[in-house]
Structures are given as structure tokens and as C-alpha cells.
Design a protein around this motif. Sequence first.
Motif, PDB file in Angstrom:
ATOM      1  N   ASN A  46       0.832  -1.215   0.000  1.00 17.82           N
ATOM      2  CA  ASN A  46       0.000   0.000   0.000  1.00 17.82           C
ATOM      3  C   ASN A  46       0.862   1.260   0.000  1.00 17.82           C
ATOM      4  OD1 ASN A  46      -2.386  -1.482   0.003  1.00 17.82           O
ATOM      5  ND2 ASN A  46      -2.567  -1.461   2.238  1.00 17.82           N
ATOM      6  N   ASN A  47       1.936   1.224  -0.819  1.00 19.04           N
ATOM      7  CA  ASN A  47       2.852   2.346  -0.991  1.00 19.04           C
ATOM      8  C   ASN A  47       3.629   2.701   0.281  1.00 19.04           C
ATOM      9  OD1 ASN A  47       2.128   2.789  -3.727  1.00 19.04           O
ATOM     10  ND2 ASN A  47       0.268   3.861  -3.052  1.00 19.04           N
ATOM     11  N   VAL A  48       3.621   1.800   1.254  1.00 21.94           N
ATOM     12  CA  VAL A  48       4.396   2.003   2.473  1.00 21.94           C
ATOM     13  C   VAL A  48       5.520   0.983   2.499  1.00 21.94           C
ATOM     14  CG1 VAL A  48       4.368   1.997   4.995  1.00 21.94           C
ATOM     15  CG2 VAL A  48       2.404   2.898   3.717  1.00 21.94           C
ATOM     16  N   GLU A  90      -5.428 -11.829   6.118  1.00 22.31           N
ATOM     17  CA  GLU A  90      -5.900 -11.838   4.737  1.00 22.31           C
ATOM     18  C   GLU A  90      -4.710 -11.780   3.781  1.00 22.31           C
ATOM     19  OE1 GLU A  90      -6.648  -7.062   3.966  1.00 22.31           O
ATOM     20  OE2 GLU A  90      -8.367  -8.333   4.467  1.00 22.31           O
ATOM     21  N   SER A  91      -4.949 -12.225   2.548  1.00 24.83           N
ATOM     22  CA  SER A  91      -3.909 -12.153   1.521  1.00 24.83           C
ATOM     23  C   SER A  91      -3.638 -10.687   1.178  1.00 24.83           C
ATOM     24  CB  SER A  91      -4.347 -12.924   0.272  1.00 24.83           C
ATOM     25  OG  SER A  91      -4.572 -14.283   0.566  1.00 24.83           O
ATOM     26  N   GLN A  92      -2.384 -10.373   0.855  1.00 29.20           N
ATOM     27  CA  GLN A  92      -2.008  -8.985   0.605  1.00 29.20           C
ATOM     28  C   GLN A  92      -1.062  -8.891  -0.584  1.00 29.20           C
ATOM     29  OE1 GLN A  92      -1.268  -6.498   4.145  1.00 29.20           O
ATOM     30  NE2 GLN A  92      -1.618  -8.330   5.377  1.00 29.20           N
ATOM     31  N   TYR A  93      -1.114  -7.743  -1.245  1.00 31.83           N
ATOM     32  CA  TYR A  93      -0.325  -7.480  -2.445  1.00 31.83           C
ATOM     33  C   TYR A  93       0.879  -6.628  -2.072  1.00 31.83           C
ATOM     34  CZ  TYR A  93       0.458  -6.374  -7.416  1.00 31.83           C
ATOM     35  OH  TYR A  93       0.983  -6.259  -8.681  1.00 31.83           O
ATOM     36  N   VAL A  94       2.080  -7.084  -2.467  1.00 38.52           N
ATOM     37  CA  VAL A  94       3.295  -6.326  -2.169  1.00 38.52           C
ATOM     38  C   VAL A  94       4.105  -6.138  -3.452  1.00 38.52           C
ATOM     39  CG1 VAL A  94       3.408  -7.123   0.227  1.00 38.52           C
ATOM     40  CG2 VAL A  94       4.615  -8.384  -1.552  1.00 38.52           C
ATOM     41  N   ILE A 119      -8.838  -8.958  -2.534  1.00 36.70           N
ATOM     42  CA  ILE A 119      -7.564  -8.484  -1.995  1.00 36.70           C
ATOM     43  C   ILE A 119      -7.470  -6.986  -2.239  1.00 36.70           C
ATOM     44  CG2 ILE A 119      -5.065  -8.732  -2.103  1.00 36.70           C
ATOM     45  CD1 ILE A 119      -5.543 -11.589  -3.150  1.00 36.70           C
ATOM     46  N   THR A 120      -7.432  -6.242  -1.180  1.00 30.45           N
ATOM     47  CA  THR A 120      -7.521  -4.785  -1.230  1.00 30.45           C
ATOM     48  C   THR A 120      -6.501  -4.182  -2.190  1.00 30.45           C
ATOM     49  OG1 THR A 120      -8.226  -4.792   1.085  1.00 30.45           O
ATOM     50  CG2 THR A 120      -7.490  -2.690   0.166  1.00 30.45           C
ATOM     51  N   GLY A 121      -6.993  -3.267  -3.044  1.00 30.67           N
ATOM     52  CA  GLY A 121      -6.118  -2.534  -3.942  1.00 30.67           C
ATOM     53  C   GLY A 121      -5.626  -3.321  -5.132  1.00 30.67           C
TER      54      GLY A 121
END
Length: 571
Positions: free
Chosen positions: A290-292, A309-313, A380-382
Motif C-alpha cells: 500500500n505504498n508504504v 488476509e492475503s495482501q499485495y506487495v 484483496i484490497t487494492g
Amino acid sequence: MNSRSDTVMFVILLIASSFTQGHTIVSYGKEFITAFPENVGYFYPYSSSRGIRVTTLHSDTFFTVFYNGTQKTVTSLQQGETVFVSFPKTAEVHQLNCSRNTIRITSEKDIAVHSFSQTDIGTATTPEKSVQSHVVQPITNLGRSYLIPSLNHSDLVQTFSGTLATFRSQRYSSFKLIIINAEDAENTITIFKKISGSVQEEKIKISSYQLIQMQADASLIKVESSHKVAVILTHPCLEITTSCKCNMIVSQILPVRFQGQSFVVPYIPGITQSRLLMTSNVKSTSLSHNNVQLQPSPSGLLSLSDQTESQYVNASGNVSLILISPGLIIDVIPENMFAACYLLQFYSDIKKALVIAETGSKNNVHKQNIPVTNTQWTEITGTKYSSGIISLTESQTFIWHPSSKIAVYILENIDTAVYGGPATPINTQPDEFGCVVIPGQFEIRNEPLSWTESLAHCTSLQKHLACPTREDIQMDLVNTFNTTEGEEAWIGLRRSLMTTDWYWQRQTLSTTLSPSSSVEYVHWADGQPLVSFKGLCASLSLDQDDEFKWKTAKCCEKKRPVCYKPPIYLI
């Protein structure tokens, strides 16, 4: 050494479709080499088992297993048949230094290989187990340059346990690295270690198909070799509690060419603690969510903000990414290595598949020949992706998508042990009819024929007239021949006399000819198709300047036929 009690039969059929080769990895082949790392499991084991599952993708397949100076050949396997080959306890790699405890598998036809190891403790009524399984990569996927994850055993235990466990010995105080010479030649291995800020090199020679096991502490950063090698990161008994319980760790490292920059990190149900470990050639490479930018701990482990939850990096450069939790290490599939179809092998009664699919087409994920239903998907958010868990009953199955690439992970539970990893990718490019194991082929005939004669010619070769039903198929078709100015070729598109509608006509499994469903993709030239009934068939321009456009033509005209040999599918 061979047991055929674990046999599953798949039906492989010829169905008309198309295939274009993608850039992602597939994990079947004709030559494999691996080894069984030591599996201590719990500290007082009473039994153990280990072996490989070999799944054939074609009829009349035989393969040969080489181990410890012996060989065994398994013959006359049919399409999709799976055979479990077991090995004795002495096959495990216990000692540091060189040995010949390698397992080599060769076949004249494509096969997929899966490795399994289990150690038991307790009693027959209250068993506990240490279990690991992983996909064995074919030699074609191996390389000569590997980045090694910088894992410190003490830091890892402290991260997840809070305090160091009471049991400790030099034998279990670090991870191990097994390097296997994959070629029939002497191999020079160069080990790179970072000590006190400087990189030091050590060279080791190993002979044909030999392996070497060494300690892999946090100083080891890279392995290079003069010939192809397989590299396995392992720990015989990773202790994550103070109750004398531990779990074996196995991870076959992929060469640097299989790295990526974007990842969907899967959420593993039942795992409440997890960390990420990134490996990169460039020290300044960073990972962000999330740009962090994610900040590593002193041991190099990265934490995600939400572990439920699954997350996008994203990475600022090419990296490898490993998801680490107590007793479990999973390689995260880069987005550029998503595939269209995966083979899944299970060993326990609790079988699950974790699937990452595009949200807009998630309901079109298939298990074997039917869409998957009753799956709870989570967006998956974003991202354009959703993740879902599929509960399975089969010990072997395959999951595929007809129009987009997906990621599939195997998850299993035996007692308190959770294990798994990426499933075996079988093909890379989505296909509307199923999971492709042999791609289709286009062929253009030099002699001009009428449309009807062209149809008969292709049918006599057990092929059909080419049917570019999608843009990617059209591009694949035109890339198979040299362009010819002003010349045209027949394709399998024609008009119905009854309805005036255009339809695709191609050979079906019953060897009869029948029209397909409606025509959705078209590539007509300007002013085409003609409204009149003077042209009931369609031709394709062989001229690049004409952009390979289609136009109507009289079926009796003489043009070169483009035939298509359908792929072979898992069904």
C-alpha cells in the motif's frame, strides 16, 4: 523400492483449441534430480517414510529411478497415472560434506515429480507427525546462480517463540543447504559469504550427480556453479515451541531468473504468525505494501500489517519472496509466474487448495472438468485479485482457468502439522477447453485447394481448419508462416445458409464436423464481410501489409489451407 498402491488415473483427450507459450515456469520434464533432507521431526521418532510421486502426462510412459548405484525402471504407465516410489531411511542426507545420496529420475516422455517425507512419534492411537512435501523441479528449470535466503536459526526461533527453546545442539543450530550436481560432469561450486561487511568466496568441486550439504547461516548469500545444480534449503527439526515439538523444513530454491517484482502474499488459514523474507541481488531493493515501505527487523524478516488476509506487495527490483511461519516455509509465486493450470498432489485427509484469481473471473476457476462452486472468495484490497480456499477430497487433481492466469497453493494438515507450498504448474497460457499438456500446432499446405477440399485435407491428417477464435490465437497463427504478398489461406469460418450467421466449423472428438458456438472475435478487412451470399467462406490474408485481415470468398476458389493439430488436455 516401488509401490503402486497410490495410483490415480487421469483421462487425457484431444480437444480443439489453441495454445501460445507464455514466459512462466512449468514444472514437468524428462529429467529430475533431488535428495531427501534429514527429517528428525520430534526428538524421539518411532517410524518414518519418504518417497517421490511420479505422474505421467502421456500414454506408454516409462521412467527410471537411479539411487545409490542402483536403478529401477517402471514401464507401461498410462496417461495421468501416478506411482509412489519409496526409499529407505538411509536415503536421507544426514552428514555435512559430500555424498552420493541423490535421487535421479529420467523419462522419455514428460512427467511431474513430487517429493514427500514424514516422521512419526507417539503411539498408534495418538500419533504426531513432522511432514514436508514439495515440487521437484525438472533439470531444465535449474540454473548456475542462486541467491540464498539469509535465515538465522536463533533469530527465527526467538521471533516466533518469544524465548529461545531449551533444547540446543550444534546439529540443529542452523539451517542446511544441499547443493546437487545435476550434470554428468565435474562441477565447481562457488560459495559466497558476507562476513564483517566483506564478501568472501569458497570453491568446492563435486563429481557427477554428487551432492554436498553445508550449514547455511545468515552469512551465506549466493551460490554459483560451472554446471547446473539443484539447491535445497532445509532444517531437520525447526523447534518453535518449548514442548519438544518441531517440524522439518524443505524449500527448493529457484534460480535468479525466476524472480519477480509483484506478489500476492497468501493468507494461510490457521497460521496466526508469519513473516516475509526477501532475497535480492541488489542491497538497496525494498518491499512495499500500500505504498508504504516495509521495514525489516534486525534479522531481515518483514512484517505485514494484517496477518488475516492475503495482501499485495511490490518490490523495487527483482526479488524472491518467502513466507515464513512456525514450522512452515512457502515460496510466494511472483505475479509474472502465475500459470493457467496446476497439478495438485496430497498425502493427508485434510486437503485444501488456496487459489489467487482475478476477481472478475473468479467463478470460472475449474477443478478438472467443472467450475468450482461453494468457494468463499475474499477480495484483496487494492488489486484485481481475490483469494479463495477450495476443500478437496481427491489425493490428486488439477485446477485451471480458461481465460486468465492464477496462482495455486497446496495446504495440508496432519495432526498439528501444517505443510504445503506452490502446486505444480502444468501450462502457462489459458485455454478455453482445459489444461494443456501438449500445445497445438498450425501448418499451412503449399498446394491450393477449395474450402471443402481443405476441410477434408485437414480432417484426413486428424486436424481441422484453423479457427482463430481469439486475438492471441490469431497472432499465434500468423507467426507460424512467412508472409506472402497478395496470397490468401482458408480458415474454418463460414456462413450458415439457414440463418446467414457466421460460425466456426471444426472437428470434434467423435471425428464428425459440427459448428461451434457464436463468433465473438473477428478480424475482418474494411468493408467485410460482404452482405451478399457470393462468399460463404472466409479466408485470411497472408500479407503482413494487409494485417492478416479476413474477407469473404467463394468456397470453390483455390487457396492454401491452414490446418491445426489440437492440443492434448488433462480432462
